[in-house]
Scaffold this motif. Structure first.
Motif, PDB file in Angstrom:
ATOM      1  N   GLU A  30     -21.906  29.300 -79.898  1.00 44.25           N
ATOM      2  CA  GLU A  30     -23.279  28.859 -79.647  1.00 44.25           C
ATOM      3  C   GLU A  30     -23.315  27.389 -79.231  1.00 44.25           C
ATOM      4  O   GLU A  30     -24.071  27.006 -78.328  1.00 44.25           O
ATOM      5  N   ASN A  31     -22.492  26.553 -79.835  1.00 45.71           N
ATOM      6  CA  ASN A  31     -22.422  25.147 -79.437  1.00 45.71           C
ATOM      7  C   ASN A  31     -21.932  25.003 -77.998  1.00 45.71           C
ATOM      8  O   ASN A  31     -22.440  24.171 -77.238  1.00 45.71           O
ATOM      9  N   LEU A  32     -20.934  25.805 -77.611  1.00 52.50           N
ATOM     10  CA  LEU A  32     -20.440  25.762 -76.232  1.00 52.50           C
ATOM     11  C   LEU A  32     -21.543  26.174 -75.251  1.00 52.50           C
ATOM     12  O   LEU A  32     -21.698  25.564 -74.181  1.00 52.50           O
ATOM     13  N   ILE A  33     -22.305  27.198 -75.595  1.00 52.76           N
ATOM     14  CA  ILE A  33     -23.411  27.642 -74.741  1.00 52.76           C
ATOM     15  C   ILE A  33     -24.436  26.525 -74.607  1.00 52.76           C
ATOM     16  O   ILE A  33     -24.878  26.199 -73.497  1.00 52.76           O
ATOM     17  N   ASP A  34     -24.820  25.930 -75.732  1.00 48.07           N
ATOM     18  CA  ASP A  34     -25.817  24.862 -75.694  1.00 48.07           C
ATOM     19  C   ASP A  34     -25.359  23.686 -74.832  1.00 48.07           C
ATOM     20  O   ASP A  34     -26.133  23.137 -74.052  1.00 48.07           O
ATOM     21  N   THR A  65     -22.657  38.410 -82.984  1.00 54.59           N
ATOM     22  CA  THR A  65     -23.593  37.574 -83.744  1.00 54.59           C
ATOM     23  C   THR A  65     -24.380  36.659 -82.814  1.00 54.59           C
ATOM     24  O   THR A  65     -25.605  36.549 -82.920  1.00 54.59           O
ATOM     25  N   VAL A  66     -23.684  36.015 -81.885  1.00 54.70           N
ATOM     26  CA  VAL A  66     -24.359  35.103 -80.950  1.00 54.70           C
ATOM     27  C   VAL A  66     -25.314  35.877 -80.045  1.00 54.70           C
ATOM     28  O   VAL A  66     -26.421  35.410 -79.748  1.00 54.70           O
ATOM     29  N   ALA A  67     -24.923  37.061 -79.629  1.00 56.75           N
ATOM     30  CA  ALA A  67     -25.809  37.879 -78.787  1.00 56.75           C
ATOM     31  C   ALA A  67     -27.116  38.189 -79.517  1.00 56.75           C
ATOM     32  O   ALA A  67     -28.187  38.194 -78.910  1.00 56.75           O
ATOM     33  N   GLU A  68     -27.036  38.419 -80.819  1.00 57.97           N
ATOM     34  CA  GLU A  68     -28.244  38.660 -81.609  1.00 57.97           C
ATOM     35  C   GLU A  68     -29.076  37.388 -81.753  1.00 57.97           C
ATOM     36  O   GLU A  68     -30.298  37.425 -81.681  1.00 57.97           O
ATOM     37  N   ARG A  69     -28.412  36.260 -81.957  1.00 63.12           N
ATOM     38  CA  ARG A  69     -29.111  34.982 -82.137  1.00 63.12           C
ATOM     39  C   ARG A  69     -29.740  34.477 -80.840  1.00 63.12           C
ATOM     40  O   ARG A  69     -30.729  33.763 -80.878  1.00 63.12           O
ATOM     41  N   ARG A  70     -29.090  34.776 -79.719  1.00 59.58           N
ATOM     42  CA  ARG A  70     -29.478  34.174 -78.443  1.00 59.58           C
ATOM     43  C   ARG A  70     -29.842  35.228 -77.404  1.00 59.58           C
ATOM     44  O   ARG A  70     -29.078  35.482 -76.469  1.00 59.58           O
ATOM     45  N   PRO A  71     -31.024  35.823 -77.516  1.00 62.77           N
ATOM     46  CA  PRO A  71     -31.429  36.816 -76.508  1.00 62.77           C
ATOM     47  C   PRO A  71     -31.646  36.194 -75.128  1.00 62.77           C
ATOM     48  O   PRO A  71     -31.731  36.907 -74.140  1.00 62.77           O
ATOM     49  N   ASP A  72     -31.683  34.859 -75.058  1.00 57.36           N
ATOM     50  CA  ASP A  72     -31.850  34.174 -73.778  1.00 57.36           C
ATOM     51  C   ASP A  72     -30.546  34.072 -72.983  1.00 57.36           C
ATOM     52  O   ASP A  72     -30.541  33.622 -71.847  1.00 57.36           O
ATOM     53  N   VAL A  73     -29.443  34.522 -73.593  1.00 64.67           N
ATOM     54  CA  VAL A  73     -28.128  34.422 -72.956  1.00 64.67           C
ATOM     55  C   VAL A  73     -27.516  35.818 -72.865  1.00 64.67           C
ATOM     56  O   VAL A  73     -27.449  36.533 -73.858  1.00 64.67           O
ATOM     57  N   PHE A  79     -14.324  28.208 -68.644  1.00 64.51           N
ATOM     58  CA  PHE A  79     -14.251  27.173 -69.658  1.00 64.51           C
ATOM     59  C   PHE A  79     -13.377  27.658 -70.796  1.00 64.51           C
ATOM     60  O   PHE A  79     -13.144  28.850 -70.950  1.00 64.51           O
ATOM     61  N   SER A  80     -12.879  26.715 -71.548  1.00 64.30           N
ATOM     62  CA  SER A  80     -11.978  27.034 -72.649  1.00 64.30           C
ATOM     63  C   SER A  80     -12.747  27.136 -73.948  1.00 64.30           C
ATOM     64  O   SER A  80     -13.703  26.395 -74.181  1.00 64.30           O
ATOM     65  N   PHE A  81     -12.328  28.039 -74.768  1.00 67.88           N
ATOM     66  CA  PHE A  81     -12.882  28.182 -76.112  1.00 67.88           C
ATOM     67  C   PHE A  81     -12.064  27.291 -77.023  1.00 67.88           C
ATOM     68  O   PHE A  81     -10.887  27.536 -77.246  1.00 67.88           O
ATOM     69  N   VAL A  82     -12.663  26.210 -77.506  1.00 70.72           N
ATOM     70  CA  VAL A  82     -11.981  25.283 -78.394  1.00 70.72           C
ATOM     71  C   VAL A  82     -12.662  25.354 -79.750  1.00 70.72           C
ATOM     72  O   VAL A  82     -13.846  25.048 -79.876  1.00 70.72           O
ATOM     73  N   HIS A  83     -11.921  25.835 -80.736  1.00 73.94           N
ATOM     74  CA  HIS A  83     -12.479  26.035 -82.076  1.00 73.94           C
ATOM     75  C   HIS A  83     -11.822  25.073 -83.049  1.00 73.94           C
ATOM     76  O   HIS A  83     -10.616  25.126 -83.254  1.00 73.94           O
ATOM     77  N   TYR A  84     -12.635  24.178 -83.626  1.00 74.82           N
ATOM     78  CA  TYR A  84     -12.088  23.184 -84.556  1.00 74.82           C
ATOM     79  C   TYR A  84     -12.334  23.528 -86.021  1.00 74.82           C
ATOM     80  O   TYR A  84     -11.731  22.962 -86.902  1.00 74.82           O
TER      81      TYR A  84
END
Length: 88
Positions: A77-81, A17-25, A63-68
């Protein structure tokens, strides 16, 4: 276990999903079972492992994936930003 399988499936879907949303990454998946040599070269020992390559850099940062809460895709996407904002 069944619960960890659901988590892996959810993460794979979220990254797609993020890959589709963020072609810049660039988003890349690596199978540590199928690509053992590459996994060793990239120092990937734990699954899942996440690496961030800052713009114009060949040096990864772990980096760690922290999901709240919320969706996994929104968390990714928030981690990327946050990482990209830190590089500016």
């Amino acid at each position: 276990s069944k619960q960890s399988k659901i988590c892996v499936d959810d993460l794979q879907s979220a990254f797609a999903t993020v890959a589709e949303r963020r072609p810049d990454v660039a988003m890349v998946a690596l199978s540590t079972y199928k690509d053992k040599k590459l996994a060793a070269e990239l120092d990937v020992h734990n699954v899942p492992s996440f690496r961030f390559y800052p713009p114009n850099s060949d040096t990864p940062q772990s980096f760690s994936f922290v999901h709240y809460g919320g969706s996994y895709a929104d968390t990714i996407e928030n981690l990327i930003d946050k990482r990209l904002d830190a590089e500016l």
